[in-house]
Design a protein around this motif. Structure first.
Motif, PDB file in Angstrom:
ATOM      1  N   GLY A 231      -4.392  60.735  -8.213  1.00 56.63           N
ATOM      2  CA  GLY A 231      -3.540  60.222  -9.281  1.00 56.63           C
ATOM      3  C   GLY A 231      -2.064  60.296  -8.962  1.00 56.63           C
ATOM      4  O   GLY A 231      -1.233  59.737  -9.683  1.00 56.63           O
ATOM      5  N   VAL A 232      -1.693  60.996  -7.881  1.00 55.79           N
ATOM      6  CA  VAL A 232      -0.294  61.066  -7.450  1.00 55.79           C
ATOM      7  C   VAL A 232       0.182  59.669  -7.050  1.00 55.79           C
ATOM      8  O   VAL A 232      -0.561  58.905  -6.418  1.00 55.79           O
ATOM      9  N   HIS A 233       1.411  59.338  -7.413  1.00 62.98           N
ATOM     10  CA  HIS A 233       2.013  58.062  -7.027  1.00 62.98           C
ATOM     11  C   HIS A 233       2.883  58.248  -5.783  1.00 62.98           C
ATOM     12  O   HIS A 233       3.373  59.348  -5.519  1.00 62.98           O
ATOM     13  N   GLY A 234       3.093  57.154  -5.052  1.00 66.78           N
ATOM     14  CA  GLY A 234       3.943  57.214  -3.875  1.00 66.78           C
ATOM     15  C   GLY A 234       4.728  55.941  -3.688  1.00 66.78           C
ATOM     16  O   GLY A 234       4.302  54.858  -4.115  1.00 66.78           O
ATOM     17  N   VAL A 235       5.895  56.079  -3.060  1.00 67.20           N
ATOM     18  CA  VAL A 235       6.708  54.914  -2.716  1.00 67.20           C
ATOM     19  C   VAL A 235       7.302  55.161  -1.336  1.00 67.20           C
ATOM     20  O   VAL A 235       7.685  56.285  -0.994  1.00 67.20           O
ATOM     21  N   GLY A 236       7.358  54.103  -0.517  1.00 63.60           N
ATOM     22  CA  GLY A 236       7.906  54.242   0.820  1.00 63.60           C
ATOM     23  C   GLY A 236       8.787  53.070   1.188  1.00 63.60           C
ATOM     24  O   GLY A 236       8.520  51.926   0.806  1.00 63.60           O
ATOM     25  N   ASN A 237       9.858  53.371   1.918  1.00 56.41           N
ATOM     26  CA  ASN A 237      10.758  52.348   2.443  1.00 56.41           C
ATOM     27  C   ASN A 237      10.980  52.615   3.926  1.00 56.41           C
ATOM     28  O   ASN A 237      11.418  53.710   4.302  1.00 56.41           O
ATOM     29  N   TRP A 238      10.665  51.619   4.749  1.00 57.62           N
ATOM     30  CA  TRP A 238      10.854  51.736   6.188  1.00 57.62           C
ATOM     31  C   TRP A 238      11.666  50.532   6.664  1.00 57.62           C
ATOM     32  O   TRP A 238      11.296  49.386   6.403  1.00 57.62           O
ATOM     33  N   CYS A 239      12.761  50.781   7.350  1.00 57.28           N
ATOM     34  CA  CYS A 239      13.596  49.696   7.868  1.00 57.28           C
ATOM     35  C   CYS A 239      14.026  50.044   9.285  1.00 57.28           C
ATOM     36  O   CYS A 239      14.492  51.163   9.540  1.00 57.28           O
ATOM     37  N   PHE A 240      13.902  49.099  10.190  1.00 56.06           N
ATOM     38  CA  PHE A 240      14.216  49.346  11.596  1.00 56.06           C
ATOM     39  C   PHE A 240      15.351  48.450  12.096  1.00 56.06           C
ATOM     40  O   PHE A 240      15.460  48.157  13.286  1.00 56.06           O
ATOM     41  N   ALA A 241      16.211  48.048  11.136  1.00 56.97           N
ATOM     42  CA  ALA A 241      17.409  47.276  11.482  1.00 56.97           C
ATOM     43  C   ALA A 241      18.552  47.717  10.576  1.00 56.97           C
ATOM     44  O   ALA A 241      19.286  46.895  10.031  1.00 56.97           O
ATOM     45  N   ALA A 242      18.705  49.027  10.425  1.00 55.14           N
ATOM     46  CA  ALA A 242      19.714  49.600   9.536  1.00 55.14           C
ATOM     47  C   ALA A 242      20.893  50.152  10.336  1.00 55.14           C
ATOM     48  O   ALA A 242      20.931  50.040  11.564  1.00 55.14           O
ATOM     49  N   PHE A 243      21.855  50.762   9.637  1.00 53.78           N
ATOM     50  CA  PHE A 243      23.099  51.179  10.296  1.00 53.78           C
ATOM     51  C   PHE A 243      23.058  52.615  10.807  1.00 53.78           C
ATOM     52  O   PHE A 243      23.941  53.049  11.545  1.00 53.78           O
TER      53      PHE A 243
END
Length: 326
Positions: A231-243
């Protein structure tokens, strides 16, 4: 399956085997590295000489069929993991395969089925499951140091390598036919697997994958939400063109939070109403050695079970496929 000593062979003795994994097979009790293989025979010979390995091959089938090789570590790019796993299983030998386990979830299932049919164990190199820093997080969660877990957030982004920007030859990690996807498949797989270890399997997944910078064809940004069986929620952000390079995970509960990185050496931080506590851990010289130790102990009949198996390795691929295909 019980062995008195595990004599390992390596297929694909590239960079990952130089320090992270290869030496561990020689340092663990009741373990020995007896053969290595690389398609370029000169490079295989060079590796064997530098690491005091008695045999080298330029043919994977020859290594697999070597009667002095008890178990095989497949350290090639994911695109060939299934092919070699099926061959090792057919030879009746335990398989230890690099991560991601394969280029997609379907291949993972084929690998699991082959090893089950052959009666041999299948291990995956999600070595963080055996490392003290992540076992500490597991212990904090088990004793409800942050109360009931509500959600987890992962933010991981980094700069684009200069050679990629210049349009030079792409590394295999950016070629989906070899890797399954881009850097998301290579790097986020570690985070998604350790969340599976800490919080249990992920059940529902929704995501968006895109290529924003245009330096290559694979995805370079992925944003996702998911719900665990618990029941735990999750969110993820992955970016490989950042500063800049950022790597932070937060597990938030009803009574506090745990903050940690997937790849860094920064402390594990527990924050509650009582204040903040930190635990610092030294990175193992050979980062896979704790997991190799557990595999060898299992194969030699000790009361140990590897925490990283084909089943949980496949679950990571299932989530990667749901989030990363675009």
């Amino acid at each position: 399956m019980k062995l008195e000593k595990v004599r390992w062979g390596i297929i694909g003795c590239g960079n990952v085997t130089e320090v992270k994994s290869g030496p561990a097979f020689q340092k663990v009790k009741n373990s020995e590295l007896v053969a290595v293989m690389r398609r370029n025979g000169e490079l295989a010979k060079d590796y064997a000489e530098r690491h005091n390995v008695p045999k080298w091959y330029d043919d994977a089938d020859a290594l697999i069929q070597d009667p002095e090789v008890d178990a095989v570590y497949i350290a090639t790019p994911p695109g060939s993991h299934k092919e070699y796993t099926l061959k090792v299983a057919a030879a009746g030998k335990p398989v230890y395969v690099e991560k991601p386990m394969a280029i997609d979830f379907e291949e993972c299932n084929d690998m699991i089925a082959a090893c089950k049919a052959a009666g041999v164990p299948l291990y995956v190199a999600y070595y963080r499951r055996a490392q003290p820093r992540f076992l500490k997080i597991k212990e904090l969660l088990n004793r409800k140091a942050i109360g009931d877990v509500r959600f987890v957030s992962s933010t991981q982004y980094q700069k684009t390598a200069d050679e990629v920007k210049k349009g030079e030859e792409l590394p295999w990690r950016l070629q989906p036919a070899m890797s399954g996807g881009g850097l998301f498949y290579d790097l986020a797989s570690h985070t998604l697997d350790i969340l599976d270890f800490l919080l249990g399997p992920i059940k529902d997944v929704h995501g968006i994958a895109s290529n924003q910078a245009g330096y290559y064809q694979a995805e370079d940004i992925v944003t996702g939400t998911y719900r665990f069986d618990s029941g735990v929620h999750g969110v993820g952000n992955w970016c490989f063109a950042a500063f800049e390079n950022v790597d932070v995970n937060e597990i938030v509960g009803s009574e506090g939070k745990i903050t940690f990185s997937t790849f860094g050496d920064d402390p594990v931080v527990l924050t509650t109403a009582a204040g903040e506590q930190q635990w610092k851990f030294e990175r193992p010289q050979h980062i896979q050695q704790p997991l190799v130790t557990m595999m060898v102990e299992e194969l030699t009949g000790e009361d140990t079970k590897s925490p990283s198996t084909g089943e949980n390795g496949a679950r990571a691929n299932w989530v990667l496929d749901k989030l990363g295909k675009h």
